[in-house]
Design an enzyme around this catalytic site. Structure first.
Site, PDB file in Angstrom:
ATOM      1  N   ASP A  66       0.855  -1.188   0.000  1.00  0.00           N
ATOM      2  CA  ASP A  66       0.000   0.000   0.000  1.00  0.00           C
ATOM      3  C   ASP A  66       0.887   1.233   0.000  1.00  0.00           C
ATOM      4  O   ASP A  66       1.772   1.363   0.862  1.00  0.00           O
ATOM      5  CB  ASP A  66      -0.908   0.009   1.232  1.00  0.00           C
ATOM      6  N   ASP A 111     -15.565  -3.137   0.002  1.00  0.00           N
ATOM      7  CA  ASP A 111     -15.001  -2.899   1.328  1.00  0.00           C
ATOM      8  C   ASP A 111     -16.131  -2.500   2.265  1.00  0.00           C
ATOM      9  O   ASP A 111     -16.971  -1.652   1.926  1.00  0.00           O
ATOM     10  CB  ASP A 111     -13.948  -1.794   1.257  1.00  0.00           C
TER      11      ASP A 111
END
Length: 229
Positions: free
Chosen positions: A7, A132
């Protein structure tokens, strides 16, 4: 299958808790790539692009190239892919699949118009839709905005537009609190599409349990802290 994650924020690899608090930073991003080289797949997520705070295009492009050519890894790229042209650009970097999240929804509903155009311009097999979830609802725009939809309720509607789903339990993301296997079972019952599970995963036993459900596991914090047991 265990899938490691890189990330990106500000040109560095980071791990966040609940997508907010930065827990750790790794400046040697390519060192992580070498660390993860034995795995078949890699996730590269541009958090700056997801949060609309810039982008790490050059770094993502180089990671794709080095992962593929140097180590024979396949790469999924996500973060801020909200237009067809952007999706085509990222796919052109050599990403095997792209992850689309926020753009799959508009005004609190599935954005079928966008997804239809996307699937016409990019092979459906290259598209993964991110579902998500925070406090039971789908969350978008860098996990800032929640909409009144549940992942398991929209999967059937989304199936024609993608090859699979990336389902992150935002409530446990970065916490190493353990995977919410009950939630993942609910998702498994809702679709026959491949699912990549993420959020809170900390043990190989959990990864094995997810495998029994027919799911891959995307793992971040436990790998970065070398606590995956």
């Amino acid at each position: 299958m265990l899938i490691p994650c890189i990330d990106l924020q500000g040109g560095q690899a980071v791990q966040l808790v609940h997508g907010r608090k930065r827990e750790l930073t790794v400046t040697d991003v390519f060192g992580l790539l070498r660390k993860f080289k034995k795995y078949a797949w890699l996730h590269v997520i541009d958090l700056d692009a997801a949060m609309e705070k810039g982008a790490n295009d050059d770094l993502v492009r180089t990671l794709c190239e080095k992962a593929r050519k140097g180590f024979g890894m396949k790469v999924r790229v996500g973060g801020g892919i909200r237009t067809v042209s952007r999706a085509q650009e990222v796919a052109g970097w050599g990403a095997n699949q792209i992850i689309v999240g926020s753009a799959a929804f508009s005004d609190g509903r599935v954005n079928s118009r966008f997804l239809t155009r996307l699937a016409k311009n990019i092979s459906r097999g290259k598209i993964v839709i991110a579902l998500d979830t925070a406090r039971g609802k789908i969350t978008i725009h860098g996990w800032i905005e929640r909409i009144a939809l549940q992942a398991q309720k929209v999967m059937a509607q989304l199936e024609p537009f993608c090859a699979g789903f990336l389902c992150t339990d935002v409530d446990r993301e970065g916490t190493m609190a353990g995977a919410n296997l009950a939630w993942f079972r609910t998702l498994r019952d809702a679709t026959s599409h491949p699912i990549i599970a993420a959020g809170g995963i900390k043990t190989r036993r959990e990864i094995a349990a997810l495998e029994k459900l027919g799911m891959d596991a995307a793992v971040g914090m436990a790998m970065y802290k070398n606590k995956l047991r």
